[in-house]
Design a protein around this motif. Structure first.
Motif, PDB file in Angstrom:
ATOM      1  N   ASP A   6      17.093   6.903  60.180  1.00 11.47           N
ATOM      2  CA  ASP A   6      17.605   6.171  59.004  1.00 11.47           C
ATOM      3  C   ASP A   6      17.351   4.841  59.202  1.00 11.47           C
ATOM      4  N   THR A   7      16.060   4.245  58.290  1.00 15.96           N
ATOM      5  CA  THR A   7      15.996   2.972  58.467  1.00 15.96           C
ATOM      6  C   THR A   7      16.781   1.840  57.495  1.00 15.96           C
ATOM      7  N   SER A   8      17.453   2.627  56.535  1.00 17.78           N
ATOM      8  CA  SER A   8      18.310   1.548  55.706  1.00 17.78           C
ATOM      9  C   SER A   8      19.171   0.620  56.409  1.00 17.78           C
ATOM     10  N   LEU A   9      19.059  -0.670  55.820  1.00 17.73           N
ATOM     11  CA  LEU A   9      19.890  -1.566  56.380  1.00 17.73           C
ATOM     12  C   LEU A   9      20.989  -2.189  55.114  1.00 17.73           C
ATOM     13  N   ASP A  10      22.153  -2.342  55.747  1.00 19.23           N
ATOM     14  CA  ASP A  10      23.135  -2.898  54.725  1.00 19.23           C
ATOM     15  C   ASP A  10      22.707  -4.381  54.042  1.00 19.23           C
ATOM     16  N   ILE A  11      22.010  -5.212  55.230  1.00 17.89           N
ATOM     17  CA  ILE A  11      21.624  -6.239  54.686  1.00 17.89           C
ATOM     18  C   ILE A  11      20.155  -6.532  55.328  1.00 17.89           C
ATOM     19  N   SER A  12      19.222  -6.942  54.393  1.00 22.66           N
ATOM     20  CA  SER A  12      17.814  -7.034  54.755  1.00 22.66           C
ATOM     21  C   SER A  12      17.793  -8.543  54.441  1.00 22.66           C
ATOM     22  N   SER A  13      17.371  -9.214  55.559  1.00 21.57           N
ATOM     23  CA  SER A  13      17.272 -10.667  55.570  1.00 21.57           C
ATOM     24  C   SER A  13      16.454 -11.042  56.942  1.00 21.57           C
ATOM     25  N   SER A  14      15.403 -11.884  56.835  1.00 20.30           N
ATOM     26  CA  SER A  14      15.129 -12.655  58.220  1.00 20.30           C
ATOM     27  C   SER A  14      15.695 -13.986  58.256  1.00 20.30           C
ATOM     28  N   SER A  15      16.735 -14.162  57.609  1.00 17.38           N
ATOM     29  CA  SER A  15      17.430 -15.469  57.820  1.00 17.38           C
ATOM     30  C   SER A  15      18.536 -15.308  58.575  1.00 17.38           C
ATOM     31  N   PRO A  16      18.936 -15.646  59.886  1.00 14.35           N
ATOM     32  CA  PRO A  16      19.807 -15.767  60.756  1.00 14.35           C
ATOM     33  C   PRO A  16      21.155 -16.111  60.081  1.00 14.35           C
ATOM     34  N   GLN A  17      21.112 -17.327  59.411  1.00 10.71           N
ATOM     35  CA  GLN A  17      22.286 -17.738  58.623  1.00 10.71           C
ATOM     36  C   GLN A  17      22.903 -16.722  57.771  1.00 10.71           C
ATOM     37  N   GLU A  18      21.969 -16.020  56.938  1.00 12.12           N
ATOM     38  CA  GLU A  18      22.607 -15.152  55.957  1.00 12.12           C
ATOM     39  C   GLU A  18      23.040 -13.984  56.520  1.00 12.12           C
ATOM     40  N   VAL A  19      22.328 -13.516  57.363  1.00 11.35           N
ATOM     41  CA  VAL A  19      22.754 -12.443  58.169  1.00 11.35           C
ATOM     42  C   VAL A  19      24.146 -12.560  58.848  1.00 11.35           C
ATOM     43  N   SER A  20      24.219 -13.584  59.421  1.00 12.60           N
ATOM     44  CA  SER A  20      25.459 -14.165  60.190  1.00 12.60           C
ATOM     45  C   SER A  20      26.707 -14.124  59.108  1.00 12.60           C
ATOM     46  N   SER A  21      26.251 -14.840  58.024  1.00 10.92           N
ATOM     47  CA  SER A  21      27.272 -14.939  57.099  1.00 10.92           C
ATOM     48  C   SER A  21      27.866 -13.557  56.317  1.00 10.92           C
ATOM     49  N   TRP A  22      26.635 -12.809  56.135  1.00  8.61           N
ATOM     50  CA  TRP A  22      27.360 -11.497  55.674  1.00  8.61           C
ATOM     51  C   TRP A  22      27.899 -10.576  56.540  1.00  8.61           C
ATOM     52  N   PHE A  23      27.708 -10.678  57.800  1.00  8.12           N
ATOM     53  CA  PHE A  23      28.613  -9.825  58.972  1.00  8.12           C
ATOM     54  C   PHE A  23      29.962 -10.600  58.926  1.00  8.12           C
ATOM     55  N   ALA A  24      30.088 -11.917  59.046  1.00 10.95           N
ATOM     56  CA  ALA A  24      31.375 -12.745  59.293  1.00 10.95           C
ATOM     57  C   ALA A  24      32.230 -12.258  58.340  1.00 10.95           C
ATOM     58  N   GLN A  25      32.097 -11.685  56.873  1.00  7.85           N
ATOM     59  CA  GLN A  25      32.646 -11.482  55.879  1.00  7.85           C
ATOM     60  C   GLN A  25      33.267  -9.886  55.981  1.00  7.85           C
ATOM     61  N   ARG A  26      32.638  -9.170  56.902  1.00  9.15           N
ATOM     62  CA  ARG A  26      32.797  -7.780  56.957  1.00  9.15           C
ATOM     63  C   ARG A  26      33.368  -7.350  58.326  1.00  9.15           C
ATOM     64  N   VAL A  27      33.398  -7.988  59.400  1.00 10.20           N
ATOM     65  CA  VAL A  27      34.009  -7.625  60.641  1.00 10.20           C
ATOM     66  C   VAL A  27      35.321  -8.425  60.913  1.00 10.20           C
ATOM     67  N   SER A  28      36.016  -7.713  61.944  1.00 15.46           N
ATOM     68  CA  SER A  28      37.371  -8.269  62.214  1.00 15.46           C
ATOM     69  C   SER A  28      37.313  -9.219  63.037  1.00 15.46           C
ATOM     70  N   PHE A  29      35.954  -9.545  63.774  1.00 19.06           N
ATOM     71  CA  PHE A  29      35.944 -10.696  64.649  1.00 19.06           C
ATOM     72  C   PHE A  29      35.019 -11.646  64.413  1.00 19.06           C
ATOM     73  N   PRO A  30      35.120 -13.049  65.081  1.00 19.50           N
ATOM     74  CA  PRO A  30      33.917 -13.934  64.409  1.00 19.50           C
ATOM     75  C   PRO A  30      32.555 -13.567  64.954  1.00 19.50           C
ATOM     76  N   PHE A  31      31.935 -13.053  64.020  1.00 21.56           N
ATOM     77  CA  PHE A  31      30.578 -12.673  64.270  1.00 21.56           C
ATOM     78  C   PHE A  31      29.861 -13.881  64.565  1.00 21.56           C
ATOM     79  N   ARG A  32      29.156 -13.963  65.564  1.00 18.76           N
ATOM     80  CA  ARG A  32      27.999 -15.039  65.791  1.00 18.76           C
ATOM     81  C   ARG A  32      26.679 -14.404  66.212  1.00 18.76           C
ATOM     82  N   MET A  33      25.481 -14.758  65.778  1.00 18.14           N
ATOM     83  CA  MET A  33      24.284 -14.280  66.325  1.00 18.14           C
ATOM     84  C   MET A  33      24.242 -14.810  67.761  1.00 18.14           C
TER      85      MET A  33
END
Lengths: 313, 189
Positions: free
Chosen positions: A140-167
């Motif tokens: 299943d190759t579906s992604l919740d966020i598709s982006s090649s931008s690390p900032q965009e991906v980081s920001s997306w995860f940061a709003q959805r996980v309970s820990f301070p996500f960092r790439m």
């Protein structure tokens, strides 16, 4: 040349994550062009899911749990007291303070031993989860966020996980010298909480990175390599290569079929590692990187200057 | 209250306690009797605590606990010199774990519950060895190799037994299964 029946057999192995890596590639090549196999896979997966949903939600009775815990306490105390009795018999009155210290060490050792097993078990669970998610992405190759931008991906995860996500690195995948490309990520479950699965693509390979809070699991075991103040734990599982590490409250597990340490070069992931390093790092880091390369750091092919060495910086 | 919390927190760190529910479920499947299952799980922890120093670093702890439990059960069977006696046990459900934002409607819950019951009923129609391999793979998600260790048999035997068990289960569920598969497809489309 394999018959269609051979591939049919492979389908269940693939779903069970038991298909050896070599056969897996072959199966996926066939699968892409075979409508029958695609249909069979969908049905077999749905069947497995139906069966799994029927798992009885059994809970051990509280009384049993209490008995087991008491047993553990007794075993723990008994171990400490037996050792104490032996020590007391062996030493004279003058040595009593020493025997008390020895007893405390034994009791503390017992506690540490239990705690060690617990941590080890969680570390292994984290690795298994990373491998399972890596393989699942093959189906299943579906992604919740598709982006090649690390900032965009980081920001997306940061709003959805309970820990301070960092790439692992703010410049990840934006480095012109990286051969991999950030594809995006999706939310997965680990330890009953949301974890982040970040996915990278290389020309003939896929890399996934599971990120969670280190309160749920810490990196342990494997072949340990120290670099830039981080300890990397590397191991192989069924032709997959896994590197785990902790950094600033987060635990990372990198899974890939990229060989670690086979050629002693960074070229697997980077076109020109030395230049890439020089561009992004301090001089002392460049020296350290080159030194590690000369020592054939087992992780350098997977985590040279981007994914691992600069993790979390 | 404070002391209770501290005590509970330290105790949950105890060795292998995270597997107690899974072990109890497996013991229930083997013994078909709550009291026997509880005794079996308790004895499993006694043996595990005694033997934990011999546990290798790369061992799968969950599989190791399952192996101990099964060996104890086989020893008990040998002592009793009787075959396992299968009796019905009533389901013990601890509530559905629905994801927030993905709560199904009452109708969907009803249909899903019926499906679940049918699958459980079908599993109970399987032979004990088929039930066991389905339980270890589908419910406990042990790998083929781990199952082989638990069952003390070659991995190839696990694969073939699992294949036959699934085929039999699929045959038992055929009417239900076709409906479920088609409704699943409808809902996806």
């Amino acid at each position: 040349m394999k018959s269609h029946e051979d591939y049919d057999t492979m389908i269940q192995l693939f779903i069970d994550e038991e298909l050896p890596e070599g056969n897996r590639e072959e199966f996926l090549t066939h699968f892409k062009d075979c409508g029958d196999c695609q249909k069979t896979l969908v049905e077999a997966e749905a069947f497995s899911e139906t069966v799994q949903r029927a798992r009885p939600q059994v809970q051990a009775p509280a009384a049993l749990r209490a008995r087991v815990l008491n047993q553990m306490d007794r075993a723990h105390n008994k171990a400490g007291l037996t050792a104490l009795a032996q020590i007391q018999a062996a030493v004279s009155l003058y040595w009593r303070p020493l025997s008390m210290a020895a007893m405390l060490c034994i009791v503390a050792g017992g506690g540490l031993s239990i705690s060690h097993f617990r941590r080890e078990s969680l570390a292994n669970d984290f690795i298994r989860s990373a491998v399972a998610n890596h393989r699942k992405f093959g189906i299943d190759t579906s992604l919740d966020i598709s982006s090649s931008s690390p900032q965009e991906v980081s920001s997306w995860f940061a709003q959805r996980v309970s820990f301070p996500f960092r790439m692992p690195n703010a410049g990840i995948a934006s480095d012109d010298h990286a051969k991999y490309k950030l594809m995006g990520g999706r939310l997965v479950d680990f330890g009953g909480q949301r974890a982040a699965l970040v996915v990278f693509q290389m020309p003939n390979n896929r890399i996934s990175l599971l990120v969670s809070s280190d309160k749920l699991a810490k990196a342990m075991g494997g072949k340990i390599t120290q670099s830039s103040g981080l300890r990397f734990h590397a191991r192989d599982m069924n032709e997959l290569h896994i590197a785990t590490w902790d950094n600033k409250g987060l635990t990372y597990a990198l899974v890939s079929s990229v060989a670690m340490g086979s050629s002693g070069s960074c070229s697997t992931c980077h076109r020109s590692s030395a230049t890439g390093v020089a561009k992004n790092k301090k001089p002392q880091d460049v020296v350290e990187h080159v030194l590690q390369a000369s020592e054939k750091n087992p992780l350098q092919e997977m985590i040279p200057n981007s994914v691992g060495v600069s993790a979390g910086r | 209250m404070m002391f209770q919390k501290v005590g509970l927190s330290s105790k949950t760190e105890a060795f292998g306690l995270e597997y107690i529910d899974a072990l109890y479920g497996y013991a229930l499947m083997l013994t078909r009797n709550r009291s026997d299952a509880e005794d079996l799980v308790q004895e499993t922890y006694v043996r595990a605590l005694d033997a934990k120093d011999r546990l290798r670093e790369d061992s799968n702890v969950k599989g190791w606990f399952f192996t101990i439990l099964r060996n104890l059960w086989l020893n008990q069977l040998r002592k009793r010199k009787s075959e396992p006696h299968l009796v019905e046990i009533d389901g013990q459900e601890g509530g559905a774990d629905y994801l927030s934002g993905n709560t199904p409607s009452s109708d969907e819950i009803l249909v899903a519950k019926e499906d679940v019951e049918q699958v459980r009923f079908a599993i109970r129609q399987l032979s004990p060895e088929f039930q066991e391999v389905i339980h270890l793979r589908e419910f406990e998600e042990l790998s083929y190799q781990q199952i082989a260790i638990v069952l003390s048999c070659p991995t190839g035997t696990v694969m073939s037994r699992l294949g036959r068990a699934r085929a039999k289960l699929r045959a038992l569920l055929t009417p239900t299964w076709s409906q479920t598969a088609s409704s699943g497809k409808d809902s996806r489309s």
